[in-house]
Design a protein around this motif. Structure first.
Motif, PDB file in Angstrom:
ATOM      1  N   SER A 116      -4.634   0.125  -3.505  1.00  0.00           N
ATOM      2  CA  SER A 116      -4.055  -0.002  -4.844  1.00  0.00           C
ATOM      3  C   SER A 116      -3.266   1.220  -5.296  1.00  0.00           C
ATOM      4  CB  SER A 116      -5.158  -0.282  -5.868  1.00  0.00           C
ATOM      5  OG  SER A 116      -5.809   0.904  -6.242  1.00  0.00           O
ATOM      6  N   THR A 117      -3.210   2.246  -4.464  1.00  0.00           N
ATOM      7  CA  THR A 117      -2.419   3.426  -4.852  1.00  0.00           C
ATOM      8  C   THR A 117      -1.405   3.807  -3.779  1.00  0.00           C
ATOM      9  OG1 THR A 117      -4.068   4.954  -3.974  1.00  0.00           O
ATOM     10  CG2 THR A 117      -4.242   4.386  -6.309  1.00  0.00           C
ATOM     11  N   THR A 118      -1.143   2.880  -2.879  1.00  0.00           N
ATOM     12  CA  THR A 118      -0.175   3.176  -1.824  1.00  0.00           C
ATOM     13  C   THR A 118       0.982   2.187  -1.928  1.00  0.00           C
ATOM     14  OG1 THR A 118      -1.998   3.908  -0.415  1.00  0.00           O
ATOM     15  CG2 THR A 118       0.116   3.536   0.647  1.00  0.00           C
ATOM     16  N   PRO A 119       2.054   2.594  -2.552  1.00  0.00           N
ATOM     17  CA  PRO A 119       3.151   1.658  -2.788  1.00  0.00           C
ATOM     18  C   PRO A 119       3.969   1.368  -1.532  1.00  0.00           C
ATOM     19  CG  PRO A 119       3.539   3.750  -3.932  1.00  0.00           C
ATOM     20  CD  PRO A 119       2.246   3.889  -3.196  1.00  0.00           C
ATOM     21  N   ASP A 120       4.639   0.256  -1.578  1.00  0.00           N
ATOM     22  CA  ASP A 120       5.506  -0.132  -0.464  1.00  0.00           C
ATOM     23  C   ASP A 120       6.558   0.938  -0.169  1.00  0.00           C
ATOM     24  OD1 ASP A 120       4.092  -2.473  -0.446  1.00  0.00           O
ATOM     25  OD2 ASP A 120       5.748  -3.750  -1.127  1.00  0.00           O
ATOM     26  N   LEU A 153       6.436   4.143  -0.480  1.00  0.00           N
ATOM     27  CA  LEU A 153       5.858   5.248   0.287  1.00  0.00           C
ATOM     28  C   LEU A 153       5.635   4.833   1.736  1.00  0.00           C
ATOM     29  CD1 LEU A 153       4.487   7.966   0.705  1.00  0.00           C
ATOM     30  CD2 LEU A 153       2.397   6.999  -0.276  1.00  0.00           C
TER      31      LEU A 153
END
Lengths: 294, 266
Positions: B147-151, B153
């Protein structure tokens, strides 16, 4: 007007620098220094009258979010001032959540039932985490409000209660306003929140900094000697940038100060070393603190 | 010089072992039974569990190719803490107990071996260039939560590292993101403790080139009660045993993002 503002050559500041290694966090100084409270220790001297750092136009925020996504940002923070004073706070938070995990730093006093409902809906509908950080400096109302102003304690507690009731898990952020140890403050706040019906308290402790209303005239500065052997990439300013009125800055708590301004244009132009020129940099170095959640 | 990568069709990948030798043995046996071409481990061999030295012979005998995690770096270098990346005082309290115990119960030859492990491993899985790391390719202790690793990145990490598939562990909870033509990211989970979901099994990941990438999370049951009793027997915190017995995290959970924290009990 914006282009006339200074972007300080690092060597002119005569300070050591921290390298920029990547955009882990984008901070958005949404409300500038506009706040409905006027806390005695406020890092950027926010208040209700004539904010010295203006709130951001929505177009600036949207451009920053889009640029940050393209540049591989990991998480986005909204701060101020009080972000919920900004008329488009909720919609901008929603747009941010479409891109990355998003955190809002609030004093809680404007988190009404309607705002809490909206935040819960945003959290539910996003694939990324929404974090709400509510400031509460002490469990005693009198101690807290002596620093944060009348009604601040009750407002923060009401916000925490509303958020928890909607399944959100706010992070209660306390600035060190007493002389007690970290573990004592942590346990005290933790136990208090449990007693107030918060089943899984989340607590973040922050030190005070020598700036804003708490500057105290400190003249201590970091030097190359003091930093010898220290990994400067552990400093927040090596992994974060702050979009605020009139520029992009190296540090959330130094946003708006000339010495921390790295660009008057694009976010990417601020991807360069940051000067560790301010007394607050000493606190970061000594305490290892970060304004980020973890 | 052009690097020649191992070229496989199906591999098993293990995340943090955390001194959980019985879970590791069960995972190795399961992966062997599935006929994998190779087994990999993404590091953090020690922590939480009672017998750190027991994982090393299991890994060697099975030919598991191991890269180093933050725990392994710290143990090898004799550092003061695990370098897990926690910020919360309670997390750090339990992490320190775990680390000191693990350091004191890891033989010197094993410490030395940890110091030889690579930071990253690469493999060619059919048409897919796979990069394995512990936390992230850029930091051994970076937490890549779902939930804290965006596409954005993930796309950048893949591009920066010339990879089609990124594998990591470190957080303790598995996930898979298909970037729709821009690659895949997989957190392979861990063998060391369950996933904070009231289930006592742990997980590893099977990756297959069919030729499209297939990602399969494999549950691993093992004698968790015996493992929990051993944790208590050696005097480690009962909270560590409780996690093994109940499937709920009791320590080192303050850094969980809101989404993942909300799924847990504590």
């Amino acid at each position: 007007m914006r282009q006339t503002l200074p972007v300080w050559p690092l060597q002119a500041l005569g300070a050591p620098t921290a390298p920029f290694v990547g955009l882990d966090a984008l901070w958005i100084q949404l409300a500038g220094t506009w706040c409905n409270l006027e806390c005695a220790h406020c890092l950027n001297a926010s208040g209700p009258r004539d904010p010295w750092l203006k709130p951001l136009a929505p177009a600036v925020v949207r451009a920053a979010i889009a640029a940050a996504e393209r540049l591989g940002v990991r998480e986005i923070y909204f701060t101020g001032g009080e972000p919920f004073l900004h008329a488009e706070a909720l919609s901008l938070i929603g747009e941010s959540l479409a891109v990355a995990a998003t955190t809002v730093l609030t004093n809680g006093t404007l988190v009404t039932d309607d705002v809490a409902d909206a935040l819960a809906a945003l959290a539910r509908d996003s694939r990324y985490s929404l974090e709400i950080r509510v400031s509460l400096d002490d469990i005693e109302e009198t101690v807290n409000d002596a620093i944060r102003g009348a009604g601040a304690w009750a407002g923060a507690l009401a916000a925490i209660t509303r958020l928890v009731a909607r399944g959100l898990l706010p992070i209660v952020t306390a600035t060190d306003v007493t002389a007690t140890s970290i573990s004592t403050r942590y346990d005290r706040l933790h136990q208090f929140l449990v007693s107030r019906g918060v089943p899984r308290p989340r607590v973040k402790l922050m030190p005070t900094f020598a700036l804003g209303r708490h500057s105290g005239g400190s003249a201590e500065r970091l030097t190359e000697t003091a930093l010898h052997g220290f990994d400067r990439t552990t400093l927040q300013c090596s992994r974060a940038r702050v979009v605020a009125d009139a520029g992009v800055y190296a540090c959330p708590i130094l946003a708006g100060l000339d010495g921390a301004r790295l660009s008057t244009g694009s976010l990417e132009a601020a991807f360069r070393p940051a000067a560790l020129y301010h007394p607050a940099c000493v606190t970061c170095h000594q305490s290892g603190m970060t304004c980020a959640n973890g | 010089m052009i690097e020649t990568l191992p070229d496989y069709r199906r591999v098993a990948v293990f995340g943090g072992v955390y001194s959980n030798a019985p879970a590791l043995a069960a995972a190795i046996a399961d992966a062997r039974g599935r006929g994998v071409d190779a087994m990999y481990c993404l590091g953090d061999l020690g922590g939480f569990g009672p017998w750190p030295d027991r994982v090393f012979p299991l890994l060697r005998e099975a030919g598991v190719r191991v890269s180093r995690g933050n725990y392994d770096e710290s143990i090898a270098a004799g550092l003061d803490d695990c370098g897990c990346g926690y910020a919360d005082p309670r997390d750090n309290h339990y992490a320190q107990i775990s680390y000191v115990y693990t350091y004191e119960h890891t033989a010197s030859e094993h410490r030395a071996w940890l110091g030889t492990l690579p930071a990253h491993q690469r493999v060619q899985l059919g048409p897919h260039r796979v990069l394995m790391c512990h936390g992230s390719p850029r930091r051994v202790n970076e937490f890549l939560w779902e939930s804290t690793t965006p596409d954005g990145l993930l796309r950048q990490l893949l591009a920066d590292n010339a990879a089609d598939v990124l594998l990591c562990t470190h957080t303790g909870i598995k996930w898979h993101r298909d970037l729709r033509g821009n690659g895949h990211a997989v957190n392979v989970g861990v063998l060391g403790r369950p996933e904070n979901d009231a289930r006592t099994n742990v997980w590893y990941t099977l990756l297959s080139a069919e030729p499209d990438l297939r990602v399969e999370f494999v549950p691993v049951a093992y004698d968790h009660e015996s493992h929990a009793r051993d944790i208590e027997r050696v005097g480690l915190p009962i909270e560590f045993a409780e996690t093994i017995r109940t499937g709920w995290w009791t320590t080192c959970l303050e850094n969980l993002p809101a989404r993942e924290r909300a799924r847990g009990r504590f």
